[in-house]
Structure formats: structure tokens, C-alpha cells
Motif scaffolding. Structure first.
Motif, PDB file in Angstrom:
ATOM      1  N   ILE A   1      -4.890   0.291 -19.306  1.00  0.00           N
ATOM      2  CA  ILE A   1      -6.000   0.500 -18.376  1.00  0.00           C
ATOM      3  C   ILE A   1      -5.700  -0.160 -17.031  1.00  0.00           C
ATOM      4  O   ILE A   1      -6.067   0.372 -15.983  1.00  0.00           O
ATOM      5  CB  ILE A   1      -7.360   0.034 -18.946  1.00  0.00           C
TER       6      ILE A   1
ATOM      7  N   GLU B   1      -7.708  -8.884 -23.033  1.00  0.00           N
ATOM      8  CA  GLU B   1      -8.374  -7.847 -22.243  1.00  0.00           C
ATOM      9  C   GLU B   1      -8.681  -8.301 -20.820  1.00  0.00           C
ATOM     10  O   GLU B   1      -9.071  -7.487 -19.979  1.00  0.00           O
ATOM     11  CB  GLU B   1      -9.641  -7.394 -22.966  1.00  0.00           C
TER      12      GLU B   1
ATOM     13  N   SER C   1     -14.641   0.604 -14.145  1.00  0.00           N
ATOM     14  CA  SER C   1     -13.728   0.591 -15.290  1.00  0.00           C
ATOM     15  C   SER C   1     -14.097  -0.518 -16.267  1.00  0.00           C
ATOM     16  O   SER C   1     -14.731  -1.509 -15.896  1.00  0.00           O
ATOM     17  CB  SER C   1     -12.286   0.405 -14.803  1.00  0.00           C
TER      18      SER C   1
ATOM     19  N   VAL D   1      -6.882   5.412 -23.254  1.00  0.00           N
ATOM     20  CA  VAL D   1      -7.547   5.245 -21.964  1.00  0.00           C
ATOM     21  C   VAL D   1      -8.095   6.597 -21.544  1.00  0.00           C
ATOM     22  O   VAL D   1      -7.381   7.601 -21.564  1.00  0.00           O
ATOM     23  CB  VAL D   1      -6.585   4.687 -20.887  1.00  0.00           C
TER      24      VAL D   1
ATOM     25  N   VAL E   1     -12.929  -2.135 -20.557  1.00  0.00           N
ATOM     26  CA  VAL E   1     -12.093  -2.013 -21.745  1.00  0.00           C
ATOM     27  C   VAL E   1     -12.783  -2.585 -22.979  1.00  0.00           C
ATOM     28  O   VAL E   1     -13.513  -3.563 -22.901  1.00  0.00           O
ATOM     29  CB  VAL E   1     -10.718  -2.700 -21.523  1.00  0.00           C
ATOM     30  N   CYS E   2     -12.568  -1.954 -24.124  1.00  0.00           N
ATOM     31  CA  CYS E   2     -12.995  -2.378 -25.452  1.00  0.00           C
ATOM     32  C   CYS E   2     -14.525  -2.426 -25.564  1.00  0.00           C
ATOM     33  O   CYS E   2     -15.160  -1.392 -25.613  1.00  0.00           O
ATOM     34  CB  CYS E   2     -12.342  -3.711 -25.809  1.00  0.00           C
TER      35      CYS E   2
ATOM     36  N   SER F   1      -3.696   2.580 -28.648  1.00  0.00           N
ATOM     37  CA  SER F   1      -4.194   2.629 -27.273  1.00  0.00           C
ATOM     38  C   SER F   1      -4.830   3.973 -26.924  1.00  0.00           C
ATOM     39  O   SER F   1      -4.346   5.027 -27.336  1.00  0.00           O
ATOM     40  CB  SER F   1      -3.036   2.355 -26.303  1.00  0.00           C
TER      41      SER F   1
ATOM     42  N   SER G   1      -5.305  -1.271 -25.430  1.00  0.00           N
ATOM     43  CA  SER G   1      -5.509  -0.464 -24.217  1.00  0.00           C
ATOM     44  C   SER G   1      -5.566  -1.323 -22.953  1.00  0.00           C
ATOM     45  O   SER G   1      -5.732  -0.792 -21.853  1.00  0.00           O
ATOM     46  CB  SER G   1      -6.810   0.329 -24.343  1.00  0.00           C
ATOM     47  N   ALA G   2      -5.411  -2.641 -23.103  1.00  0.00           N
ATOM     48  CA  ALA G   2      -5.616  -3.547 -21.971  1.00  0.00           C
ATOM     49  C   ALA G   2      -4.562  -3.391 -20.879  1.00  0.00           C
ATOM     50  O   ALA G   2      -4.895  -3.338 -19.686  1.00  0.00           O
ATOM     51  CB  ALA G   2      -5.674  -4.991 -22.463  1.00  0.00           C
TER      52      ALA G   2
ATOM     53  N   THR H   1     -12.082   4.040 -18.819  1.00  0.00           N
ATOM     54  CA  THR H   1     -12.432   3.207 -19.970  1.00  0.00           C
ATOM     55  C   THR H   1     -11.263   3.117 -20.940  1.00  0.00           C
ATOM     56  O   THR H   1     -10.493   4.065 -21.094  1.00  0.00           O
ATOM     57  CB  THR H   1     -13.675   3.755 -20.705  1.00  0.00           C
ATOM     58  N   GLY H   2     -11.147   1.951 -21.599  1.00  0.00           N
ATOM     59  CA  GLY H   2     -10.101   1.721 -22.586  1.00  0.00           C
ATOM     60  C   GLY H   2     -10.731   1.350 -23.918  1.00  0.00           C
ATOM     61  O   GLY H   2     -11.803   0.747 -23.966  1.00  0.00           O
ATOM     62  N   GLN H   3     -10.050   1.690 -25.012  1.00  0.00           N
ATOM     63  CA  GLN H   3     -10.655   1.608 -26.343  1.00  0.00           C
ATOM     64  C   GLN H   3     -10.690   0.203 -26.940  1.00  0.00           C
ATOM     65  O   GLN H   3     -11.676  -0.166 -27.575  1.00  0.00           O
ATOM     66  CB  GLN H   3      -9.912   2.549 -27.298  1.00  0.00           C
TER      67      GLN H   3
END
Length: 234
Positions: free
Chosen positions: A222, A30, A133, A202, A135-136, A200, A218-219, A212-214
Motif C-alpha cells: 500500500i 502497518e 488510504s 491492495v 490498511v488492515c 497481500s 499489504s503494508a 485500501t490494504g487488507q
């Protein structure tokens, strides 16, 4: 004059999983995957609440040892997380950046979610028209951000993050200080998730200023979405 964008990347300083004694921190892919998306187009500055060495979650190294990009990053970029700037240095300096990005891992649930400096910084970035922004578990840093108008940053916005189902699947729900999906919904977020856990997702809100990423999947997406919203890539 450089046409490159400037992105502030924030890592957790927290290295213990609740009271379990198990190590945690930030999650390797990530940081690695968005790094390789952003780096050709942006100057990247790395910060953490405590500065210095930001703890890498060893479980992420093991889980992604077969991931070429993560392995390359681990081998070649250690100075990025071993010499981070203290987050407080950047208060009042949002104008020097185009975006802020919070890397995931379970660590942010314990420090960034309630870190007053981080909360103030995310608010400042958004109110200066910059991209915010994460992620995760990185969106934990955004859950408690309240804007000058009294509204949560995530209020009535499409957002995502590590889901309750995913937390249950890794058997860490009981260790978490809160459940990210539950709290994002409680603070007004319109929570979105992929069709299945680990796929994934986003989500883009606030006219492109909230991304935002889940989850780990999603890394890379995003990273690409941040570039799109920065106007770097179509």
C-alpha cells in the motif's frame, strides 16, 4: 521549494480490546513498512484523536520481532508515535496535504470508526481531491464517511480490509464492535480479498483517490501504491 509530497498519517488513540482488559492500539508493521516507503518522498505528519502518545499494540511487537524493518522502526522512530498531533488541528487544512493514511491495528475499530473529527477529515481530503488510504483495520475509519452528495465514500468502490476469516482466525470476532468486512459491504463497498487469508491485497477506487490494504502483508504494497497514485513512482 520542496518537491516532496505531504502525507498525514493517523494513528488510533484506543488502547483496550473491548472489555477484555487486553491491550490494543496501532499495529507495528502497518506503520513501519509504509513509513519506509513514503519517507524518502514525503513529509510525514503524525496525528491521533487524542494527540500525544498513541498506543502501540504490544502483540504486534512480539509477532514482528523477526521483521527487520519493524524492529528498526521500533528502535529508532519512537518520537513519531509518542508525540502525535491532535487530529482536530487538521480540520480545514486538507489543502496542505496530498494524502491521508490510516494505520491499522484493532484500535481504529473502537475510536476512528465513529470519530466525528476523523470522519469529517476523510471527507474533506477526498472532496479536495486528495488521496484517502488505510490498511488492515485502518479502513474502519472510512466505513462511515459520507460525502456531500449523501453517498458513502466506499459506495460501489473496490475496497478491502481485515477480513472476517482473518478476524475469526485471531479469535477476536466476538470482541469487535462490528466486523469490518461485513460493514464495508453493508455500506456499499465492493469488497475484495486476497486468494488466501494473510496474503497481500491492495484495492484502488475513486480514480486512485481511495486506496485500501487488507492486512499486515499489504503494508509495504500500500505504501508503494500511494506513491504511484501520488505520481512519485511509476
Amino acid at each position: 521549494m520542496s518537491s516532496k509530497k505531504n502525507v498525514l498519517i493517523v494513528l488510533t488513540s484506543h488502547d483496550q480490546m473491548g472489555n477484555t482488559g487486553k491491550p490494543t492500539g496501532w499495529y507495528l508493521p502497518e506503520f513501519a513498512h509504509p513509513y519506509y516507503e513514503l519517507e524518502p518522498h514525503a513529509e510525514l505528519t503524525i496525528a491521533s484523536p487524542k494527540g500525544g502518545k498513541a498506543p502501540l499494540d504490544p502483540s504486534s511487537v512480539e509477532a514482528f520481532k523477526g521483521d527487520e524493518m519493524a524492529s528498526k522502526f521500533l528502535a529508532e522512530k519512537k518520537e513519531l508515535w509518542e508525540n502525535t498531533h491532535m487530529l482536530v488541528k487538521f480540520l480545514g487544512k486538507a489543502d496542505q496535504f496530498d494524502a491521508i493514511f490510516y494505520v491499522g491495528g484493532h484500535g481504529p475499530m473502537f475510536d476512528l470508526a465513529t470519530d466525528n473529527t476523523s470522519i469529517a477529515l476523510a471527507k474533506e481530503f477526498y472532496e479536495k481531491g486528495k488521496i484517502v488510504s488505510a490498511v488492515c483495520h485502518g479502513p474502519a475509519a472510512l466505513v462511515n464517511v459520507v460525502l456531500s452528495n449523501g453517498e458513502h465514500l466506499i459506495h460501489d468502490q473496490p475496497v478491502t480490509g481485515f477480513t472476517n476469516d482473518e478476524e475469526d482466525a485471531v479469535q477476536l470476532s466476538s470482541v469487535m464492535p462490528f466486523m469490518l468486512e461485513t460493514q464495508m459491504k453493508a455500506n456499499g463497498g465492493k469488497f475484495e480479498k486476497a486468494g488466501k487469508p494473510w496474503e497481500s491485497q491492495v484495492s484502488v477506487g475513486r480514480g486512485g483517490k481511495l486506496i485500501t490494504g487488507q492486512n499486515p502483508a499489504s503494508a509495504t504494497p500500500i505504501g508503494k501504491e500511494i506513491l504511484i497514485q501520488l505520481g512519485v513512482k511509476a
